[in-house]
Every structure is written in C-alpha cells, then in structure tokens.
Design a protein around this motif. Sequence first.
Motif, PDB file in Angstrom:
ATOM      1  N   LYS A 344      24.333  49.615  30.940  1.00 47.22           N
ATOM      2  CA  LYS A 344      24.935  50.837  30.417  1.00 47.22           C
ATOM      3  C   LYS A 344      24.307  52.072  31.051  1.00 47.22           C
ATOM      4  O   LYS A 344      24.998  53.050  31.358  1.00 47.22           O
ATOM      5  N   SER A 345      22.999  52.040  31.267  1.00 47.16           N
ATOM      6  CA  SER A 345      22.331  53.195  31.866  1.00 47.16           C
ATOM      7  C   SER A 345      22.580  53.284  33.366  1.00 47.16           C
ATOM      8  O   SER A 345      22.340  54.327  33.982  1.00 47.16           O
ATOM      9  N   SER A 346      23.086  52.198  33.965  1.00 42.36           N
ATOM     10  CA  SER A 346      23.348  52.199  35.409  1.00 42.36           C
ATOM     11  C   SER A 346      24.654  52.894  35.767  1.00 42.36           C
ATOM     12  O   SER A 346      24.957  53.098  36.944  1.00 42.36           O
ATOM     13  N   HIS A 347      25.474  53.219  34.753  1.00 37.10           N
ATOM     14  CA  HIS A 347      26.760  53.904  34.948  1.00 37.10           C
ATOM     15  C   HIS A 347      27.774  53.044  35.709  1.00 37.10           C
ATOM     16  O   HIS A 347      28.658  53.574  36.377  1.00 37.10           O
ATOM     17  N   GLU A 348      27.645  51.722  35.578  1.00 37.38           N
ATOM     18  CA  GLU A 348      28.642  50.842  36.199  1.00 37.38           C
ATOM     19  C   GLU A 348      30.038  51.131  35.660  1.00 37.38           C
ATOM     20  O   GLU A 348      31.009  51.205  36.420  1.00 37.38           O
ATOM     21  N   ALA A 349      30.139  51.285  34.337  1.00 36.36           N
ATOM     22  CA  ALA A 349      31.456  51.519  33.744  1.00 36.36           C
ATOM     23  C   ALA A 349      32.053  52.833  34.245  1.00 36.36           C
ATOM     24  O   ALA A 349      33.266  52.918  34.498  1.00 36.36           O
ATOM     25  N   ASP A 350      31.213  53.873  34.407  1.00 43.30           N
ATOM     26  CA  ASP A 350      31.705  55.151  34.920  1.00 43.30           C
ATOM     27  C   ASP A 350      32.212  55.003  36.350  1.00 43.30           C
ATOM     28  O   ASP A 350      33.258  55.547  36.723  1.00 43.30           O
ATOM     29  N   ALA A 351      31.446  54.253  37.144  1.00 44.64           N
ATOM     30  CA  ALA A 351      31.866  54.039  38.528  1.00 44.64           C
ATOM     31  C   ALA A 351      33.168  53.254  38.581  1.00 44.64           C
ATOM     32  O   ALA A 351      34.057  53.553  39.394  1.00 44.64           O
ATOM     33  N   GLY A 352      33.293  52.256  37.712  1.00 42.44           N
ATOM     34  CA  GLY A 352      34.524  51.484  37.673  1.00 42.44           C
ATOM     35  C   GLY A 352      35.720  52.335  37.303  1.00 42.44           C
ATOM     36  O   GLY A 352      36.809  52.202  37.891  1.00 42.44           O
ATOM     37  N   GLU A 353      35.533  53.243  36.338  1.00 42.86           N
ATOM     38  CA  GLU A 353      36.621  54.130  35.941  1.00 42.86           C
ATOM     39  C   GLU A 353      37.032  55.025  37.111  1.00 42.86           C
ATOM     40  O   GLU A 353      38.232  55.242  37.354  1.00 42.86           O
ATOM     41  N   ARG A 354      36.048  55.543  37.866  1.00 46.95           N
ATOM     42  CA  ARG A 354      36.382  56.412  39.000  1.00 46.95           C
ATOM     43  C   ARG A 354      37.068  55.630  40.115  1.00 46.95           C
ATOM     44  O   ARG A 354      37.953  56.157  40.798  1.00 46.95           O
ATOM     45  N   LEU A 355      36.684  54.371  40.306  1.00 44.96           N
ATOM     46  CA  LEU A 355      37.353  53.544  41.305  1.00 44.96           C
ATOM     47  C   LEU A 355      38.819  53.332  40.940  1.00 44.96           C
ATOM     48  O   LEU A 355      39.703  53.346  41.804  1.00 44.96           O
ATOM     49  N   ILE A 356      39.067  53.130  39.649  1.00 44.49           N
ATOM     50  CA  ILE A 356      40.444  52.933  39.198  1.00 44.49           C
ATOM     51  C   ILE A 356      41.251  54.208  39.417  1.00 44.49           C
ATOM     52  O   ILE A 356      42.415  54.164  39.860  1.00 44.49           O
TER      53      ILE A 356
END
Length: 471
Positions: A344-356
């Motif tokens: 969660k602190s790695s911002h994987e989900a944020d990066a995934g959202e931006r990729l989408i």
Amino acid sequence: MDRASALDSAFLQIEDAHSSLHIASVAIFEGPPPSQEAILEAIGRRLALAPRLRQRLLAVPFGLGRPVWADDPDFDLRRHVRRVGVPAPGGDEQLHDVVDTILSEHLDHELPLWEDVVIDGLPDDRWALVTKVHHTMADGIAGTDLLSTILETTPRPRRMPQPVPWSPPPRPGRTRLLAGAVRDQALLRARELRSASASIGGALHPRTLADTAVQTGRGLLGYAEAGVPLSPSSLVGPLGSDRSFRWTEADLGEVLRAHSRLGGTVNDLVLAVVTHAFRALLLARGEEPAPNAVRCLVPVSVRSEGARGVLDNQVSALLATLPVELEDARDRLNEVAIRMRALKSSHEADAGERLIRFADALPPAAVTGFLHLAFRTPHRNLTTVTTNVPGPTRQLFLAGRPMLTAYPFVPIADRLRLGVAVTTYQGRLLFGVTCDRQSTPDVAVFVAALDAALAELLSLARVSQPKGVTP
C-alpha cells in the motif's frame, strides 16, 4: 455515445474459448420458489433503475474506437431470465453440478451481457438464483450495487414511480459509429493539450508533479519486481473451458473479533486464510510450498462515493506474494500484514490506476494488440486472484422471498487455475472458490483448508490479548 473504457473493453477482448469473463453470485432464497412470471415481473419492474441491462456493446468498424453501449431495440427479458432444476435429491452435489454448468457457459455477446438463472429442486423449501454479469459491464462493487438495485429491501415491493415507457432509439449504423470514434479521439487529444498547457503554465505545483512522478515510479517498480517468474507449480498452466465453483462461510462477528485481537486488517486475515489453503493444496499434491510459489492479484477499488451505482470498472490492483512457506498461522498472518502495508505504501495501486488512464488515451488498436500478446504468451508471474468486496448492508428479497446468502464468483483466465472471491451478507463472511475443473479436481482440499485456517485463527484469537485495530 457512451463509450466503454479501455479497462471495460479489455475484459471483452481477452475472453476466449477457455475463459468466460463474467462475475457472478449464487444466491440461496427461502420459501416456495416463485413462478417464472412472478420472477420476470419482479425483475422487470426495476430494470429502469439499471439502464445498462437493456444495452449491448457495439463494435466500431475496423477497431478505430472502443465499443459503445447502445440500447438493444430487440431486448426481451425472457432471453435473460431462465429456469432449470436440480436432479433429486437436490443436495449440495447436485446443486454444484448445475451451478458449474451455468458458470462455465459464455454470455452471448450479441445480447446485453447478463443473465439470471433460477434453480428449482432444492430441499428445505429453498431455491437458488445464479446472476451472471460480464466483467466488461461491472467490477465487484458495481456488481454488488446492481444486485441491491434489482432486488428489494422489503418483502413487499416498494411503490415505484410510474415508469416512462421504454422506447430505444435506432441502433447507430457503421457511419455514425466511425464518426463518433473520430470525434471522441479528437476531443481526447484536445483535452490532453489543455492539460499539458495548464501544467506548463503552473496550474500544477512543481512539488505536486514531482510527488506524483515519484509515487508512480515507485508503483511501477513494484509491478516490475512482480515480473520475476515464480517457482514452478501445478497452480499455473493452461485452462480448460469448464469451471468448478465451491463455497464456504464463517461468522462475520467472530472474524471481526479475531481481527481486533490479532491485529492487521480484515483483508489481511482473509489473505492469511487463503495463504494457508494454497499451502495445503501444494502439500497435498506433493509439492514444496516455496517462498516464491504464489503471487496473488488483489483488486483495489478506485471508485469514488459519487460513482457508486455506476456500472463500469474502476479498479486497480496490488500484486502480493503470499508466504505459503510459513507453517505457523500467527506467523503467516503477521507476514501478510507486513507485506500488504508495504504494498500500500509503494503506491502500486496508484500506478495501476494511472496506467489504466494512460490506456484510455492510446489508440484502441494498440491496446488490443498488446492485450492479445500479453494474454497469449505463457508466463509464471501470477498464480491467483483474491477479491474482497463488502456485500449488501440490508437483507434483500426477490418476489417476496428473503435471500439467505449469496456466494461470490470471480472469473479466472490466462493461466490462473484457481481464484477466490469474498464478500459479506447478513452477519456472514462468504467465500467463493472458482477453479478450472480439468486441472483442479481436488478443489475440496482447498475449501477444507480455508475452513481449517479460519478455525485456527479464531481459536488463536480467543486466547490472545486484544490489539489496536488497524483501519
């Protein structure tokens, strides 16, 4: 035109003969099964609350744009609500066989992408309803919202405003579809230019831009690290076209108490239980539960409260390596909690959202080509998916009959042979296990291990001192 997003379209494009990409639920109702006419009337009176159910996807000629949603002038509710029976004696084995057949079938892409199947013949004055909605139409949260929309919250149907007679406009022709795709691409490029101009002009603070870049970079690095091949195992490989679906459940109150005493989050506890089940399955097959054997895709909703009730996909994902090598239940839970906090602190989900979002800006043909390449290339980077979506907060009814439970179904595709979906309803934590029937005939081992892991953690919690609750 209401155009599907890149993510919505992806779920349609990667579907093949071995992968039926619908989300679903198997609901059990109490009381005498209503007549087919009563079911049709109960569902039909609420269709206006979910207009997408009367729409189908239309492809843009030559793939020059993503598909568009359009009212189906030939919509007929009777083509979406059918009825089957289970053979005597109607027990779990017979119900499983019928449900497996229903969930293995593809939805017809020439119709609105959903189906309800009423199942008669269960003992103890019960009946079932299998609801299938293509993943291109809804993610887990949207699917739960749809179930709550179509069903009632009281035994007696609520009085609804007199519906406006449904009068679908003519279906758009090839010329209109092409013109709409060209126009939408032009509007998209204009928005990109305005956004870039605003950024250059200082509308975005440099520190904000730098922070966003750093967070995205960290998230992409996390995804890149997850690209390391996993240890070989029988959990990953080619799929057949048939699915098996099994379910189990636990008392939600006990799970919440265990969560408060053992620490972590409820989702950490769920993933620890799933970790134990994969460990047990590997051991039962005579395989080593290696530290790098099971990597799990964990969907993360990026849906705002204002987007609740909208039928589409608004999700990103975390990629978690599950500690199947750990034998002790407490150690597994602690390690899962540590890894999930780090993800969660790695911002994987944020990066995934931006990729989408980035994919939305790309030419549709490029995205389609990449998806076909990615999902046709054998790999050992991902083992499973585990999705955890809160269920309806109130009891639901159909044609006056109360829904007792609803087990969630998550589709599997590519080379993932087993997936887990989790939800809540009426004080129960509900697990649905989807697997490839041909390669996973021992799914009962996995389900039994889920039960054993839940029982072990609940027992540990009873003798543990309470810990601070992690939000």
